[in-house]
Structure formats: structure tokens, C-alpha cells
Design a protein around this motif. Structure first.
Motif, PDB file in Angstrom:
ATOM      1  N   LEU A 221       0.827  -1.208   0.000  1.00 50.54           N
ATOM      2  CA  LEU A 221       0.000   0.000   0.000  1.00 50.54           C
ATOM      3  C   LEU A 221       0.865   1.263   0.000  1.00 50.54           C
ATOM      4  N   GLU A 225       0.786   3.985  -5.152  1.00 51.55           N
ATOM      5  CA  GLU A 225       0.804   5.058  -6.138  1.00 51.55           C
ATOM      6  C   GLU A 225       1.888   4.837  -7.184  1.00 51.55           C
ATOM      7  N   ARG A 289      -4.452   1.450  -4.662  1.00 48.64           N
ATOM      8  CA  ARG A 289      -4.776   1.855  -3.299  1.00 48.64           C
ATOM      9  C   ARG A 289      -6.087   1.230  -2.839  1.00 48.64           C
TER      10      ARG A 289
END
Length: 345
Positions: A221, A225, A289
Motif C-alpha cells: 500500500l 501510487e 490503493r
């Protein structure tokens, strides 16, 4: 799609409720018939009005197995999600590119070598040596496949798939060699590992898988991105300031670590890491995400359902869960190959 409009919190809440229902159902399934009422009574009401032998079966056999199903399924699912995101292809899955076979070879080596040399106790072997050697085997095969499939022009998924087939065959030869020198008990252990089984679930294994899942989710996590940026292409991700090659190395190592832990405990359970990420992207979108925690829930659900099915199909005997997941996943993989026809390089 409707699911994409829901908030992540609502989706996770729904999956928690569904997982609780599936867990109760899993505890009722097996050679000994246990009602849902007895299961709930034993778990939530301290076993009042439940026969002692039923209470023992629930707490010492069914409950640990259900927990282990959910944890292993979640680990395999998020490892598959990261692998597919890393290589930007729905065909890239830890088992298919040889990671599981390498981890299996490492686990088999630990089973035969440590037992024959009497280096450590059986408990230390199962908790430390097996995960360590399974991770080393998975990491080594991952590195070899990655190096074969990567050139200065980028990473070719088709070459990686072919390299994965070759590595799987080599690992299979190594496992067969170990089986030749193994005694009866070692041969049985290797055999169970190769087919995948959750029958030997215990609380130390659950603790190890819980720590592994929490760590992997935290790490993945934190890099979600960056994985999203990689979906645009390696060049684009580099322009955004992401150290692509370093990120690849670390994510591949973490994936091998997760698969190695899973293989050392439950054996080779294929196709969870292939099916779940694909379903998650179709239903909830490609944003890692959101996709990573959802994939963990979906993987837990699918493997728990597969394990329940393995206890029903040939009852009162039990079919290895790896066979069930292969029967579910292989047609899905063929479907993906058909869709990719003409687009693979």
C-alpha cells in the motif's frame, strides 16, 4: 460498474460481513456435521449446550483451518495483484512465472535435508527453515525469470511466461530428485506440499501468516501510487520521479517472500493470484490503493470457498485444495490467453 461507485469503506464493510458468514459456513463443513447454531454457540457463547467433542473439533481443527484459508488466500491474492501491476499484464501470476515451483523446491530441500541431518527440531524446521528456504527458492527463480525476460528494451511478459515454464520444469525435476532420496514420511510431506493442503493448520502457522499479511499489505500500500504510475509505462513512471528498477527489485522480492511463506505452510495453491486481481480490476477498477485490500478480501473468500468444496466433493475423504483451485483457475487462464491472442509479443 455499480461497485466502482461505492466507497472503499462500504466495500470493506460488506466483505467483512460476507467473510464472517463464509467462516461460519466453513466451520460447519467436514466429515463431522456441525450446525451453524453450534458453531456460533461455541465461538461466541463459550460453548454452552455444545457437546465437548464438537467444541474441540471447532476450536482445534475447523477454526484454525478457516483462519489459515483466509490468510493464505489474501497473501496469494495481493502477491498476484502486485505481480500483474508490475508487469502490466493479467497473465503474470506468481505460480505461472515459476515462483511457486521455486518455493516448492526450496521447501522440499528443507524437508529432506534438515530431517536427514537432524539439525533442528521438527517444529523449528516447520516455522523457520521451511519459510526461509521457500523464500530463497522463490526469490531465486523470480530473479532468473526476470533477468531472462528483461532487456534494454523493457520486460517481455511472453518471454517471462516461457521462462517460467522452463523454470517450473527444472524445479519439478529437482523435486522429483528429492522425492527419490526421501523416506516415507518425507515423501508424504513433499506430496502433500505439491498438491496444496490446509489440513495441517495450527496457531503458530496462523501467527506467521498474520504477520506476513500485515507486513505485505503495509509495504504494497505504501507503493500503491508507484504501481499506479507503472500502469502508464516504465518511461512515464521514470519521468514522474519513480526509481523503476529499484521498485521492481523490491516488489519482486516481497512477492517471492509472500509466496514462499504460503508455499511453506500450505503447499502449492495455484491460480488465486491470477483470478482474483483480474476480478478485482473488473469490479472495482485498477487503482492499487483500492485494489490491494479488496483483492485480499476476495482471495480470502475464494480460497475458503475452495477449501469448503474440497471437503464436500469426495466426502468423507478430502480432496487437496490445490486441485480445486487448479480446476477453477485453469479455464480462466485459457480464457485470458484467448483474449490475449494476437496481442502477445
Amino acid at each position: 460498474m455499480f461497485f466502482r461507485n461505492l466507497s472503499t469503506r462500504s466495500i470493506i464493510g460488506f466483505f467483512c460481513l460476507l467473510l464472517a458468514i463464509i467462516s461460519i459456513s466453513s466451520i460447519t463443513v467436514g466429515p463431522m456435521k456441525i450446525s451453524a447454531f453450534d458453531s456460533i454457540n461455541s465461538l461466541l457463547l463459550n460453548g454452552n449446550n455444545v457437546a465437548p467433542h464438537i467444541d474441540i473439533v471447532i476450536h482445534q481443527i475447523r477454526l484454525p483451518r478457516t483462519f489459515l484459508c483466509m490468510l493464505i488466500g489474501a497473501i496469494l491474492a495481493i502477491c498476484g495483484t502486485v505481480t500483474q501491476g508490475l508487469f502490466r499484464n493479467p497473465l503474470a501470476e506468481p505460480g505461472i512465472i515459476g515462483v511457486s515451483a521455486g518455493a516448492m523446491l526450496g521447501a522440499g530441500f528443507a524437508i529432506v535435508t534438515f530431517t536427514n541431518l537432524n539439525l533442528v527440531s521438527a517444529q523449528v524446521t516447520s516455522l523457520i527453515a521451511l519459510p526461509m528456504f521457500a523464500f530463497m527458492g522463490g526469490a531465486l527463480t523470480t530473479w532468473v525469470v526476470y533477468r531472462i525476460g528483461t532487456s534494454r528494451f523493457g520486460t517481455s511478459v511472453s518471454i517471462m511466461l516461457l521462462a517460467g515454464i522452463a523454470i517450473t520444469m527444472l524445479a519439478g525435476a529437482g523435486i522429483n530428485s528429492l522425492s527419490f532420496f526421501a523416506d516415507d514420511q518425507q515423501l508424504r510431506d513433499i506430496s502433500l506440499w505439491s498438491m496444496g493442503s490446509l489440513a495441517a493448520a495450527d496457531w503458530p502457522s496462523i501467527g506467521l501468516c498474520t504477520i506476513t499479511l500485515i507486513f505485505l499489505l503495509w509495504y504494497f500500500l505504501n507503493n500503491a501510487e508507484s504501481l499506479n504510475a507503472l500502469l502508464l509505462g516504465e518511461a512515464e513512471a521514470s519521468h514522474l520521479g519513480i526509481p523503476v528498477q529499484k521498485l521492481k527489485r523490491y516488489l519482486i522480492l516481497m512477492t517471492a517472500f509472500g509466496v514462499g511463506i504460503s508455499v511453506s505452510i500450505s503447499g502449492v495453491i495455484g491460480f488465486i493470484g491470477l483470478v482474483i486481481p483480474h476480478l478485482g480490476r473488473m469490479m472495482f477498477g485498477p487503482d492499487h490503493r483500492r485494489l490491494l485490500p479488496i483483492s485480499a478480501f476476495l482471495g480470502a473468500l475464494l480460497l475458503t470457498l475452495a477449501d469448503m468444496l474440497s471437503r464436500i466433493v469426495v466426502a468423507p475423504a478430502e480432496l487437496p485444495v490445490g486441485i480445486i483451485t487448479a480446476l477453477m483457475g485453469a479455464p480462466f487462464f485459457i480464457y485470458l490467453l484467448y483474449k490475449q491472442k494476437g496481442r502477445m509479443t
